[in-house]
Structures are given as C-alpha cells and as structure tokens.
Design a protein around this motif. Structure first.
Motif, PDB file in Angstrom:
ATOM      1  N   GLN A 115       2.607   1.810  -3.323  1.00  0.00           N
ATOM      2  CA  GLN A 115       1.159   2.244  -4.156  1.00  0.00           C
ATOM      3  C   GLN A 115       0.809   3.912  -4.043  1.00  0.00           C
ATOM      4  O   GLN A 115       0.830   4.725  -4.792  1.00  0.00           O
ATOM      5  CB  GLN A 115       0.148   1.407  -4.185  1.00  0.00           C
TER       6      GLN A 115
ATOM      7  N   ARG B 254       3.856   6.040  -5.493  1.00  0.00           N
ATOM      8  CA  ARG B 254       3.768   6.029  -6.985  1.00  0.00           C
ATOM      9  C   ARG B 254       2.512   7.034  -7.203  1.00  0.00           C
ATOM     10  O   ARG B 254       2.846   7.617  -8.275  1.00  0.00           O
ATOM     11  CB  ARG B 254       3.401   4.627  -7.514  1.00  0.00           C
TER      12      ARG B 254
ATOM     13  N   ARG C  34       0.674  -1.227  -0.017  1.00  0.00           N
ATOM     14  CA  ARG C  34      -0.042   0.097   0.116  1.00  0.00           C
ATOM     15  C   ARG C  34       0.739   1.340   0.002  1.00  0.00           C
ATOM     16  O   ARG C  34       0.642   2.229  -0.637  1.00  0.00           O
ATOM     17  CB  ARG C  34      -0.960  -0.025   1.287  1.00  0.00           C
TER      18      ARG C  34
END
Length: 375
Positions: free
Chosen positions: A117, A120, A114
């Motif tokens: 992500q 990102r 998580r």
C-alpha cells in the motif's frame, strides 16, 4: 539469555535499512530485552514469555516483511530458550512458543500488505506530481522582454496537485499571461485546469483581443463542467510597454512601482469563466522597473488566528528585491511562516518585471548597396 543468541536479522550485502526499519528493530529489541529482564527477575517460570509475540507486530508498523520475519525468528528463539531452560516444559509454555511463531507469520503478512500500500501511494503521488508538472509547465526566467517567475504552493504536504493554474507565452501580440483558480480540488480540478490551459495555449496565439480569448475560454469551461463549476481568471498582455488586463472574478493583480503597491482593479466586475463573463479591459502604461504580481485567492485567504496575511503592506519589501524568482521565494517564506506552515488552500504566484522597451536594431545594409546608400 537474550544476548546469548547469535543471530543476524539482516543479511550482509543488502541495501541500508530505512529509518523506519531501524526504528522498528530498535523498538522490538527493547521489548525483547524488557521481557527477558522481567522473566529473569521473576525466576519462577516462563510466565511472561508470551509477550515477545508483540515484537514482530511492533516491527510490522515500520519495517518491511523481511525485517519482520527476522525479528520474529529472534523472538521465537528467545521464547524457546526460556522454555527449554525452565524447570519443565508445560503445555502453556509450548503454546506460547508456537504462538510466537504464528504471530511472526501474521505480522509478516501485515507488513507485506502495508508495504504494498505504501508503494502504491508513493506511485500515485509520483503520478500526481507528473500530472501537475504537465499542467503547469515551468515559466521564465525570460518571456519576451519580461523577466517572469511562477510558483505553486500546495496546501497539502503530500501532494503538489490542485486547480490553480498559470502560463506565460510570447505571442505576435505581445507577452500574454493567465492565472486562474478552478473551483474545487483534486483530479477533477486538475482536469479542468488542463482544459483551460490547453485552450489558452492555442488561442493566445490566434486572437488579437483579450476579450476574444475570454470568450473562447468561457466556452471551453462551459462544455466541460456542471452548472455550479467555474474558473476565476485574470489575463494580462504586455505590448510595447502597455499593460492590458481583463479580469473574470479573480483577485486583482498588484503593480509594484517605486516602493508603492497598486491594486489593478477592473473597471467593472465580471463573473468567472463558465458564467459568460463580459469583461472591460484595464490599460496601464508600464515604467522600467515595474513589477506585477498575479496570485490566486489562497494568498488572500491565508491567515493565522483570524488575521489575514498583509499582502499589500509587505509586497514591496518582499518582492521588490533581487530577481523575480528571489521575490517569490521571499514571499513564500514569509507566508508559510505567517500561517505556521498550515495553508487552507493552494496558491499560484506569478511575478513579472518590465525592464523597458525592446531595443531597436538597425538592419544591416548589404555590401552591394553601400555605395548607393552613401550617395
């Protein structure tokens, strides 16, 4: 038992915990305290200790994997303490404690994924913001003889990126501005907006007639899009107090003059760029203090409970005070308040003010010609 376990979840010397990490730790500690209270109240064995395995997963929804491992270690210690202080260590109790440790490892992996992500997404949002800033360069506060301000209002709270565009440049033919709206959204719309702006920033200095600029931009759009894609646009030129506007399927600019709001509709409608528009200019003579608002259709479509934002009725009161930047800030505040913070489309705004003709400066006479000039 829970409070008798001395353990530091986060080592000293690290950066302060984020609000999400603090929320995750707080929720996990509340869960551990509740399970401990239930176990102590029950007193008949370790019947509920397996529930503490939920603590690291609860933390994984908010915090980093390091925090999750710290909470998981605390949960494992709590589970082990209850198991050791019970009347006897059963296979079920041992399985519960081992399960807490396995849950900690799985929750740590989930938190790590998580977190990657989230990083990102944050990086992509940053790149999108940089791309938007590269497409929409800041304009103003002064372009030639005009005071100019631009503003972009995104309908998406997480990304300031879209297909609305604007630019203002001081050219040999006067101050020229463009505002436009690309059909569609996202990166494809930004790509087309960058093509239109790149072409405009070149031809605005090269073409003496706005109609020639429209023809150049139309060819640039036609080469870059499909049959159903297009760009609405309005081009404005101010030269010596004369305002010339050509409109390609775009909302008409609003002229603010002495308390009145005048829509500058084109003499004849023309299709957007990409559909070979044939435009007819509208020419107005400016007065000192005149202001001109250019906007995209997101402003005209902003509504609440089916009622559209009354742009023309409120334009003078919102835009006629302070600097042009102050005016746009007031308009944005009133607009966001009107729609309760929920816009359906991005909005680009440009506000310019004409203060009067450029002052004429007298050329200095060289010292060796003073006598000749006097004679």
């Amino acid at each position: 038992m829970l409070f008798g376990v001395p353990m530091r979840i986060i080592p000293t010397g690290r950066r302060p915990l984020s609000p999400g990490s603090r929320a995750g730790i707080g929720a996990a500690l509340v869960l551990l305290a509740l399970v401990s209270a239930v176990e102590l109240a029950d007193g008949s064995g370790t019947n509920y200790v397996g529930l503490v395995a939920a603590a690291p997963f609860l933390t994984a929804a908010f915090a980093s994997w390091r925090v999750v491992l710290g909470v998981g270690a605390l949960a494992t210690v709590v589970g082990g303490a209850f198991a050791l202080t019970g009347q006897m260590v059963t296979i079920a109790t041992a399985v519960n404690v081992v399960g807490i440790g396995l849950a900690t490892g799985l929750a740590g992996a989930v938190a790590a994924i998580r977190q990657r992500q989230a990083e990102r997404i944050a990086e992509l949002s940053k790149l999108a913001s940089v791309a938007q800033q590269a497409v929409l360069r800041p304009i103003g506060p002064q372009v030639g003889t005009l005071a100019v301000a631009g503003r972009y209002i995104s309908a998406t709270a997480t990304a300031d990126i879209g297909g609305d565009l604007y630019e203002a440049v001081d050219t040999p033919y006067g101050v020229r501005m463009i505002i436009g709206d690309v059909r569609g959204k996202g990166l494809d719309a930004v790509r087309l907006a960058s093509i239109v702006l790149g072409s405009y920033r070149h031809v605005a200095y090269e073409r003496a007639d706005l109609r020639a600029i429209v023809a150049d931009l139309d060819r640039a759009v036609a080469r870059s899009v499909g049959d159903e894609d297009f760009v609405t646009a309005a081009l404005v030129e101010e030269r010596g107090g004369t305002l010339t506007i050509v409109n390609c399927g775009h909302p008409a600019p609003l002229l603010l003059r002495r308390g009145q709001v005048i829509p500058l509709e084109p003499p004849a409608p023309a299709p957007p760029l990409g559909f070979m528009p044939v435009v007819r200019p509208r020419v107005e003579r400016l007065e000192p203090g005149d202001r001109l608002l250019l906007f995209t259709d997101g402003l005209g479509e902003a509504r609440r409970e089916g009622e559209f934002f009354p742009t023309a009725d409120r334009a003078w009161r919102l835009l006629g005070h302070g600097t042009v930047g102050d005016g746009l800030a007031s308009l944005e505040t009133a607009l966001v308040e009107w729609v309760y913070g929920r816009l359906d489309d991005d909005i680009a705004l440009v506000l310019m003010e004409y203060s009067g003709p450029r002052p004429v400066t007298t050329a200095a006479v060289p010292s060796w010609e003073v006598g000749a000039a006097e004679s």
